[in-house]
Write an enzyme that holds these catalytic residues in place. Structure first.
Site, PDB file in Angstrom:
ATOM      1  CB  CYS A 111      -0.928   0.029   1.216  1.00  0.00           C
ATOM      2  SG  CYS A 111      -2.009   1.482   1.241  1.00  0.00           S
ATOM      3  CB  CYS A 114      -1.649   4.502   4.530  1.00  0.00           C
ATOM      4  SG  CYS A 114      -3.082   3.795   3.727  1.00  0.00           S
ATOM      5  CB  SER A 115       0.029   0.415   6.560  1.00  0.00           C
ATOM      6  OG  SER A 115      -0.847   1.004   7.512  1.00  0.00           O
ATOM      7  CB  CYS A 116      -4.628  -0.692   2.686  1.00  0.00           C
ATOM      8  SG  CYS A 116      -5.384   0.936   2.828  1.00  0.00           S
TER       9      CYS A 116
END
Length: 219
Positions: A111, A114-116
């Protein structure tokens, strides 16, 4: 080759602070001191995602796909529905896509903004997945980053990077290792690692595998 769906996140996309872990620990201590959080409940939550909701769920999905051609077809056609058949669903896994590694293609998920991450099947994301260097470099130089993980992808194999979004989460279906012909799903699942389902690792043949954990080595 990179796949970059449009992102429409509503949360901060800035780089993670270097002292993120320290901040989290400080906030946790403060909440505990004020009797707002039960530390035992926090430990139970982390244990659930790391060891139960975590990569063991994804390993079960992979093992079934290797064992049942009909399930494999459903998984690649509609991953959300197929994964839900096994009881794995919920937040961060509402819209899943599974991409299959083959002799000619190696897939990786990221991602970039961000950090999906697909929590219902992979559990808590590792720190490096959330870090800005991985998120930026895996798109620009995937082979170099994979080499740093100890994985060399032949030049004859295409590398595809799949960029998760607020709506879509990806999971890699690793290649089934040689020497497992005739194995049941229950026998196969312990071979599957978290990193192989992210794409930063592959699964070693059982003769080379050693007992370990789902973060990078088979159970």
């Amino acid at each position: 080759m990179s796949k970059h769906p449009d992102h429409s996140h509503s949360h901060d996309h800035g780089p993670l602070p270097d002292d993120l872990e320290l901040r989290v620990e400080s906030i946790e201590s403060l909440l505990v001191d004020k009797n707002l959080v039960d530390p035992a409940a926090l430990d139970a939550l982390v244990d659930t995602y790391q060891n139960h909701i975590g990569p063991r769920n994804g390993a079960a999905v992979v093992a079934r796909a290797w064992s049942e051609p009909a399930f494999l077809a459903r998984l690649l056609d509609d991953a959300t529905a197929a994964i839900s058949e096994m009881g794995f669903s919920g937040g961060q896994g509402e819209d899943m896509i599974v991409v299959e590694n083959t002799d000619g293609i190696h897939n990786i998920i990221v991602c970039t903004l961000c950090s999906c991450y697909p929590w219902p099947v992979l559990g808590l994301p590792p720190a490096w997945y959330k870090a800005a260097p991985y998120r930026a470099r895996i798109v620009r130089e995937p082979r170099a980053v994979l080499a740093e993980f100890g994985l060399t992808v032949p030049e004859t194999k295409e590398v595809r990077v799949w960029d998760s979004s607020a709506e879509i989460r990806y999971m890699v279906l690793p290649q089934r290792p040689a020497g497992t012909e005739g194995w049941t799903a229950e026998q196969l699942a312990p071979l599957v690692t978290r990193d192989s389902m992210i794409g930063t690792g592959i699964i070693s043949p059982p003769a080379q595998a050693e007992r370990g954990d789902l973060n990078g080595a088979p159970l």
